[in-house]
Structure formats: C-alpha cells, structure tokens
Design a protein around this motif. Structure first.
Motif, PDB file in Angstrom:
ATOM      1  N   ALA A 265       0.830  -1.210   0.000  1.00  0.00           N
ATOM      2  CA  ALA A 265       0.000   0.000   0.000  1.00  0.00           C
ATOM      3  C   ALA A 265       0.860   1.254   0.000  1.00  0.00           C
ATOM      4  O   ALA A 265       0.540   2.248  -0.657  1.00  0.00           O
ATOM      5  CB  ALA A 265      -0.918  -0.013   1.224  1.00  0.00           C
ATOM      6  N   ARG A 266       1.993   1.206   0.702  1.00  0.00           N
ATOM      7  CA  ARG A 266       2.887   2.372   0.734  1.00  0.00           C
ATOM      8  C   ARG A 266       3.520   2.607  -0.627  1.00  0.00           C
ATOM      9  O   ARG A 266       3.610   3.758  -1.092  1.00  0.00           O
ATOM     10  CB  ARG A 266       3.958   2.160   1.803  1.00  0.00           C
ATOM     11  CG  ARG A 266       4.857   3.360   2.048  1.00  0.00           C
ATOM     12  CD  ARG A 266       5.655   3.165   3.309  1.00  0.00           C
ATOM     13  NE  ARG A 266       6.496   4.309   3.611  1.00  0.00           N
ATOM     14  CZ  ARG A 266       7.141   4.474   4.757  1.00  0.00           C
ATOM     15  NH1 ARG A 266       7.036   3.563   5.704  1.00  0.00           N
ATOM     16  NH2 ARG A 266       7.894   5.538   4.967  1.00  0.00           N
ATOM     17  N   ALA A 269       0.982   4.071  -3.078  1.00  0.00           N
ATOM     18  CA  ALA A 269       0.676   5.484  -2.873  1.00  0.00           C
ATOM     19  C   ALA A 269       1.638   6.380  -3.630  1.00  0.00           C
ATOM     20  O   ALA A 269       1.270   7.454  -4.108  1.00  0.00           O
ATOM     21  CB  ALA A 269       0.711   5.810  -1.383  1.00  0.00           C
ATOM     22  N   THR A 273      -1.892   8.096  -5.386  1.00  0.00           N
ATOM     23  CA  THR A 273      -2.410   9.214  -4.608  1.00  0.00           C
ATOM     24  C   THR A 273      -1.287  10.038  -3.992  1.00  0.00           C
ATOM     25  O   THR A 273      -0.131   9.634  -3.965  1.00  0.00           O
ATOM     26  CB  THR A 273      -3.317   8.694  -3.477  1.00  0.00           C
ATOM     27  OG1 THR A 273      -2.533   7.852  -2.621  1.00  0.00           O
ATOM     28  CG2 THR A 273      -4.479   7.905  -4.038  1.00  0.00           C
ATOM     29  N   ASP A 274      -1.655  11.213  -3.472  1.00  0.00           N
ATOM     30  CA  ASP A 274      -0.677  12.108  -2.863  1.00  0.00           C
ATOM     31  C   ASP A 274      -0.452  11.816  -1.390  1.00  0.00           C
ATOM     32  O   ASP A 274       0.387  12.462  -0.758  1.00  0.00           O
ATOM     33  CB  ASP A 274      -1.131  13.570  -3.011  1.00  0.00           C
ATOM     34  CG  ASP A 274      -0.911  14.073  -4.422  1.00  0.00           C
ATOM     35  OD1 ASP A 274      -0.064  13.499  -5.113  1.00  0.00           O
ATOM     36  OD2 ASP A 274      -1.592  15.030  -4.829  1.00  0.00           O
ATOM     37  N   GLN A 275      -1.196  10.904  -0.820  1.00  0.00           N
ATOM     38  CA  GLN A 275      -0.987  10.586   0.586  1.00  0.00           C
ATOM     39  C   GLN A 275      -1.224   9.103   0.843  1.00  0.00           C
ATOM     40  O   GLN A 275      -1.876   8.417   0.053  1.00  0.00           O
ATOM     41  CB  GLN A 275      -1.899  11.430   1.484  1.00  0.00           C
ATOM     42  CG  GLN A 275      -3.382  11.259   1.233  1.00  0.00           C
ATOM     43  CD  GLN A 275      -4.214  12.118   2.178  1.00  0.00           C
ATOM     44  OE1 GLN A 275      -3.829  12.358   3.309  1.00  0.00           O
ATOM     45  NE2 GLN A 275      -5.345  12.581   1.701  1.00  0.00           N
ATOM     46  N   TRP A 276      -0.671   8.655   1.967  1.00  0.00           N
ATOM     47  CA  TRP A 276      -0.784   7.250   2.369  1.00  0.00           C
ATOM     48  C   TRP A 276      -1.066   7.209   3.860  1.00  0.00           C
ATOM     49  O   TRP A 276      -0.522   8.007   4.635  1.00  0.00           O
ATOM     50  CB  TRP A 276       0.520   6.530   2.052  1.00  0.00           C
ATOM     51  CG  TRP A 276       0.662   5.186   2.716  1.00  0.00           C
ATOM     52  CD1 TRP A 276       0.027   4.035   2.377  1.00  0.00           C
ATOM     53  CD2 TRP A 276       1.488   4.873   3.839  1.00  0.00           C
ATOM     54  NE1 TRP A 276       0.404   3.011   3.223  1.00  0.00           N
ATOM     55  CE2 TRP A 276       1.305   3.504   4.127  1.00  0.00           C
ATOM     56  CE3 TRP A 276       2.365   5.602   4.637  1.00  0.00           C
ATOM     57  CZ2 TRP A 276       1.971   2.868   5.173  1.00  0.00           C
ATOM     58  CZ3 TRP A 276       3.027   4.976   5.667  1.00  0.00           C
ATOM     59  CH2 TRP A 276       2.833   3.624   5.931  1.00  0.00           C
ATOM     60  N   ARG A 295       1.213   7.789   8.566  1.00  0.00           N
ATOM     61  CA  ARG A 295       0.700   8.503   7.396  1.00  0.00           C
ATOM     62  C   ARG A 295       1.826   9.281   6.739  1.00  0.00           C
ATOM     63  O   ARG A 295       2.747   9.756   7.404  1.00  0.00           O
ATOM     64  CB  ARG A 295      -0.436   9.446   7.782  1.00  0.00           C
ATOM     65  CG  ARG A 295      -0.055  10.482   8.827  1.00  0.00           C
ATOM     66  CD  ARG A 295      -1.218  11.375   9.164  1.00  0.00           C
ATOM     67  NE  ARG A 295      -0.847  12.354  10.177  1.00  0.00           N
ATOM     68  CZ  ARG A 295      -1.626  13.344  10.564  1.00  0.00           C
ATOM     69  NH1 ARG A 295      -2.824  13.480  10.041  1.00  0.00           N
ATOM     70  NH2 ARG A 295      -1.224  14.197  11.486  1.00  0.00           N
TER      71      ARG A 295
END
Length: 715
Positions: A265-266, A269, A273-276, A295
């Motif tokens: 998942a990290r 990201a 997306t711009d965040q994790w 995060r």
C-alpha cells in the motif's frame, strides 16, 4: 584631401571603432566570466552577491555598487550587499541607511525592483532628488549618474544600483552590459537561493521532528533512503542504521502477518495518490508489539514528479485501548439503563405479590396446605427480588448504605466462610495490608461482591488451585508508578486472583455484561461480575480485570479510601410489628400496589388516605385537618412527581413527615430543593416489617430525642 584619402580615413576610423567595440565586448565577456566563477564558488547567496558587487565596482570604475531586495511587505527595500570606492564612502552610506527608510516610493532601486524595468539616469538633477529623496547621499558624495538594473529570482525581486562620478561616457552601453550580466547571473543566484531555502527548510524540518512526540520520517524516492527522527530509538528502541536505511529496514519491523499488505500500500501510494495512511502492528526492540498509526504525504516537483514522501508514525496502543474501554463503558451504561427499567417494572409486580402473600399468611383461617403454598410464593418472590436487586446493582441503581468499613477486618471475618464454600481442592491465601484498610463502602454489598469473585474463581479451577485475596492502600503516586489506567485518588485495592484457565481478550471484554456467561446452561446467571461492576462503580470506585488463556485471572476492586477510622457495627435491633397510630397519605399511581399498600398500612394500625397522583395528593394536604405522614412513590404521571409533591407538601405543613418508595434508584435520587440529604427511601419490593420499621423511625422518636424535646403537636 582627395576623395581617396577621405575614404581611407573613414575606413581607418571605422576599423578603430570596430576594434574598440571588440575590445569592450572582450572586456564584458571577461567580466561575465569572472562574475560567474565568483558566484559558482561562493558558499552562500549573500557572499556571492557581495563578491559580485565588489568585482562589478572595480570593473566599471564606479563609485558605489548596491544590491537591494524588495521586502515581503512589497514596500520596503532591504540592503543585501554593497561596495564603495573608498572606506569613507562605505561608512557614509551605512550611516545614511540607518537614518533613511528606503522604500519603493522614495528610491530608484525601489521603483526598479517593483516595476522590473531598468532605469538609466545620466544626470541626477533637482527633479530626480525631489522624486527619490533616498538618493540624497549620492548627490552629497558627487555621484552624478546612476544605472539601476532589475533582477528577479523566482518570486523574489531585487535591484542593483551602479553609481558613477563625473566624466563618464557610454551609459547606454554600460546599461546594456549590466542587463546582460543580470541575465547571466540569474540562474546561478537562483540555484544558490534555492539551495539555502532547502537547507533552511531541512533545518526547520529536523527541529520540528525533534520537538514532536511523533516519529517523523523522510523517504527520498531518488535514493530510496529513509531518514528517521530520534523518537524511533526512544519509543521503540531501534537505533537507525548509518548510512540511512531503505524501505526494507522499516518493513522488516512490521509484524509478519501485515507486512506484505502494508508495504504494498505504501509503494502504491507513490505511484498514485498524494498521501498514504495505515494502521498496523510494529515490533519493538524489547520484543513487544505496538499498534501504530502511520501517514505520509508526497512532495512533487513543478512537473508533478514525486521526489519524497514525508510523514509521521504515532504509537496508538494506549489510545486504542482507552477507546475500547470507553466503548465498553458506553455499552455497559446502555445495558444498565435497559436492565434498570426492566427491574423497576419487576419490583412493582413483586411488591404486589410479596405484600399480598404476607397479608394472606397472617390469616388464621388458612390451613397448613394453603400456608405452605403461600410460603413457596413468598420464597419465589424473594428470589425474584434478589434477581432485580442484582440487575439494579449492575445498573448502579441499587440503594446503598455506605459507611467507613475496615476492609481487612471484613475479609478476615469471611475467611472461614470462604474456605467452607470453596472446598478443600481450592487453597485460599489471604495477604492483607498491615493495619486497617478503611474504605467508604456498603459492607454487605462488598461481601457479596467478594463472594461472587471467589465463586467465579472456584468455577475456573474445576480440579482445584490457588485463590488469593490481597489488599493494599495505594495513592496517586503508586498508581502513576505502576502505570495503571485508574483515575488518581486514594484507594483500598482488593485483588482476587486464581490459577484457573483464564480468558481470551474477547471474552474478558464482555465479562461485566449482564447475563453473559461462559458456563454451561443452568450453571450460572451471568450476573455475578456485572453486579460487582455496578456496585463498585456506584460506590465511586473502579474495577479492572487482568487475564489471559492459561495464566489465570485477577480482578481488582479500587474502593474509595477514607482517612477516618472504621465505624463500629452495632447489633441489629429486633423487628417488632407494634401497632402504629396516625394518619398516612398514600400516593401511588399503580392501582394494585395502592390497594396492597393500603391494606398493609391498615394492618399496621394506621388510618390511610389514598391518592393516585401528585395533584390530588397536594389538594388533600391542603384540605385534610390532620396528616402525620406522606408515603409517596417517586415516579408518577402528571405535573408533580414525588420530589415536587414532597417539597410543596412540607412547605404547606412543615411538621409533615415524608417517606419515599421506588423500585428504580435513578428516579429516587434527591433533586435540588429537597431537604438536606434527601427524604428517606424505602426500596420496592419491601416486606411488611421493613415498612413498619421505616414509618416507626419517622413517627416515633427515640427515647433520647423525646427527653430532649417535647413531641411536636399534630393537627
């Protein structure tokens, strides 16, 4: 001269001009090269500008070179660097800047920095001085001409000024050269400025990371290295490797069951997306596991390419445990409200059953068979009353009689009973604190709580084992040192431990719920621990349970400690149903219970008036010539409940005695405006002897009271 000679002279002059221009171009190129080398070799932006101004002043033989920055307010100018032809001129200009506020509206450098357009002033005349007062020093120092050139570095606006003395020619050529120099220096100066800003931001980032309790990290996507703040070592015990580790070092510390999903998942990201954000279990150096909330946010360049991911990790193990405790408390509170309401209705029904069964047993005409049936009914009703009492105890609504009790003395008196109750296979070990252990508690209820805990412990050890009961007097300092999640106060701690099977976490989390049991059907009601929880909570104490499969169970009661000595218990007075006298106003909205209570009061010898609600009762208080006691339910329909009726009735008749009755303690609690300490309460269901005793205590004063004061006349 002939035409041929004139043509030759023109050619020579043109060649000379070309040679001079070529020489000027070479000089300009050489100056540009020197300036570029100075800026490239400079360790900082300020030093690069300082060296460039010194070289420019010498190359142009000018009197003064100054480099200004437009301030953040867009109005004031700030001197970055300056070079003068003489030390005296340098001192004079510095003194001038201390006295003169250089702004956009009063200076040439301000106008140029704001507009971005170069200004060439061949001669500083009176009009220029009036328009730009900040140029006054130049006039005083015999600077007669000026070239001010703009320089923009990103959002930053600058301007550098070159001032000349008398006799200079070729200002337009110099101005063009200075514009070219500015264009050549711009990217190098911008790089220096950006590098300094990055270094400053990096320093701020490290300072912020060191000031926060969170574990801050910075993942450089180009190198793959991750920087970790010192909190990683302080909180989790892991020293950060040198050189900085990559993603594998971190992922290796994520528990194996969650490692693949969290790492994937990290990485995803970064590409999306711009965040994790993730919550996972993280291994500590001591072998324990922490629950962390992690995060990160992506940092991209102007083209949208991800450069870094910066984030923080927080240990939320304790926070999640507290949240679970809060949810458990809210669940138990909701169950308490539900069970309390059910118990209230049961108590009203049981009051009718017990009251009528008692009245019938006193009938002399009953034969032995009928009397035996009534005794069975009474026994069943008493068991029902005990059940509702346990429900009310769990709901923290059971009427209590707290006083200062020596917990150690109470437990010593229980020791023989416990040994007989638990049987030989269970070894009972009492480890009591030295001296007294005074707690503000209802003694009989504490005995019931300890009995319930011991019975549960015995059932957890079917083949026998050890059961320990320990006491300790502890205060806020001891609680903090032991890191116990108990509000700071002085307590008497009573701990019951066993060597039984223990409970998994999911079972322990429901241990205090009413009717929850792991025992076989018919082997337990599921109200034992819930009663303990309700009783201790109602007594302003706390309960904590520690258990694990195969490691036994420990339940600790934190009881409010008293600084007074325990009260000596006196012998119970024998109950005598003596004939009473006086007029009683009975207020009860339930017709069956009103009829039963009327007969009970009449059986005790009292004259009875009845009312079905507060309004009718208050009207009777106004009309009746004589009333000795108001015996009223607390919860009633209409405008007046029992509390309001009692206040208004005693306002009309100050000598009137009041006795409350209720099957639901929450509704019987004194309201603001009640007499000090509230009116006496007789809980439902009650026996005839309990009713007689409660009324006698109100209407018949003790002998010592009768001797001290005359009997209050009644109307």
């Amino acid at each position: 001269m002939s035409d041929a000679e004139n043509a030759m002279l023109d050619d020579l002059a043109s060649a000379a001009v070309d040679a001079l221009e070529h020489q000027q171009e070479i000089a300009a190129l050489a100056l540009r090269e020197r300036l570029l080398r100075l800026v490239v070799d400079a360790p900082s932006f300020a030093l690069a500008v300082e060296r460039a101004m010194a070289e420019l002043r010498a190359a142009t033989d000018s009197m003064l070179c100054l480099f200004f920055r437009l301030g953040p307010d867009g109005r004031h100018m700030q001197l970055v660097a300056g070079q003068a032809s003489t030390p005296e001129l340098t001192a004079a200009y510095l003194d001038h800047l201390r006295r003169m506020d250089v702004r956009v509206d009063n200076s040439l450098v301000g106008q140029v920095a704001a507009t971005g357009e170069q200004r060439v002033v061949p001669y500083i005349d009176a009009s220029i001085q009036r328009q730009y007062p900040a140029i006054s020093l130049s006039v005083e120092q015999r600077i007669v001409s000026n070239i001010v050139t703009p320089l923009s570095l990103g959002e930053e606006r600058y301007a550098f000024s070159v001032g000349f003395g008398p006799g200079l020619r070729g200002l337009p050529v110099l101005a063009e050269m200075l514009m070219g120099l500015g264009s050549a220096l711009r990217p190098l100066l911008r790089r220096l400025l950006d590098a300094e800003q990055i270094a400053l931001n990096e320093q701020r980032f490290r300072l912020v990371a060191g000031a926060t309790a969170e574990i801050v990290w910075d993942w450089n996507l180009a190198t793959g290295q991750i920087w970790w703040s010192e909190e990683m070592t302080r909180q989790f015990g892991h020293p950060v490797p040198d050189p900085l580790p990559g993603l594998g070092w971190w992922s290796g510390l994520v528990v194996a069951e969650e490692r693949e999903a969290v790492t994937a998942a990290r990485k995803a990201a970064v590409a999306g997306t711009d965040q994790w954000k993730a919550e996972y279990r993280f291994s500590k150096a001591d072998g324990s596991v922490a629950l962390v909330s992690d995060r990160g946010f992506l940092v991209r360049d102007a083209d949208g390419v991800a450069l870094r991911m910066v984030g923080s990790m927080v240990d939320v193990t304790r926070q999640r445990a507290l949240e679970e405790q809060l949810r458990q408390a809210q669940r138990l509170d909701a169950l308490g409200n539900l069970t309390g309401g059910v118990a209230h209705d049961f108590n009203n029904l049981l009051a009718v059953i017990i009251g009528n069964a008692e009245l019938m047993t006193e009938e002399l005409a009953l034969d032995a068979g009928a009397r035996s049936h009534l005794e069975v009914i009474l026994a069943a009703a008493e068991r029902g009353a005990e059940l509702t009492g346990r429900l009310l105890t769990f709901a923290r609504l059971h009427p209590l009689a707290p006083k200062v009790v020596d917990v150690n003395h109470l437990l010593r008196n229980m020791e023989d009973l416990l040994r007989r109750l638990l049987g030989a296979p269970v070894e009972v070990i009492l480890t009591l604190s030295r001296g007294e252990a005074p707690a503000v508690i209802d003694g009989p209820q504490l005995e019931n709580a300890v009995l319930n805990l011991c019975i549960n412990a015995r059932d957890a050890m079917p083949l026998g084992g050890r059961l320990g009961i320990t006491t300790a007097c502890i205060g806020p300092a001891a609680l903090a040192a032991a890191d116990l999640d108990v509000p700071p106060a002085d307590y008497v701690a009573v701990t019951v431990t066993d060597t039984g099977a223990g409970m998994p976490a999911e079972v322990a989390s429901r241990a205090f719920e009413p009717f929850f049991t792991t025992k076989a059907f018919g082997k337990g009601s599921g109200l034992g621990l819930s009663m303990v929880f309700g009783f201790v909570s109602q007594s302003h104490g706390h309960v904590r349970i520690t258990t694990a499969p195969g490691k036994g169970t420990a339940v600790t009661l934190y009881l409010p400690r008293s600084d007074r000595a325990a009260e000596a218990a006196g012998p119970d007075a024998p109950t005598v149903l003596a004939a009473g006298k006086g007029r009683v106003l009975l207020v009860e909205d339930d017709p069956s219970l009103r009829q039963t209570a009327t007969v009970q009061l009449q059986r005790l010898g009292y004259e009875v008036l009845t009312a079905a609600n507060g309004e009718v009762a208050l009207d009777m208080v106004r009309r009746e010539a004589s009333l000795d006691l108001l015996f009223t339910d607390v919860v009633m329909p209409g405008r007046l409940n029992g509390h309001q009726l009692a206040r208004e009735a005693t306002a009309l008749r100050p000598e009137l005695r009041v006795l409350f009755t209720s099957g639901y303690q929450a509704n019987a609690a004194p309201e603001s405006g009640d007499l000090e300490g509230g009116f006496p309460l007789l809980p439902k269901p009650y026996r005839l002897a309990d009713l007689a005793k409660a009324i006698r205590q109100l209407l018949d004063p003790m002998p010592s009271e009768a001797a001290a004061a005359p009997e209050t006349p009644r109307h």
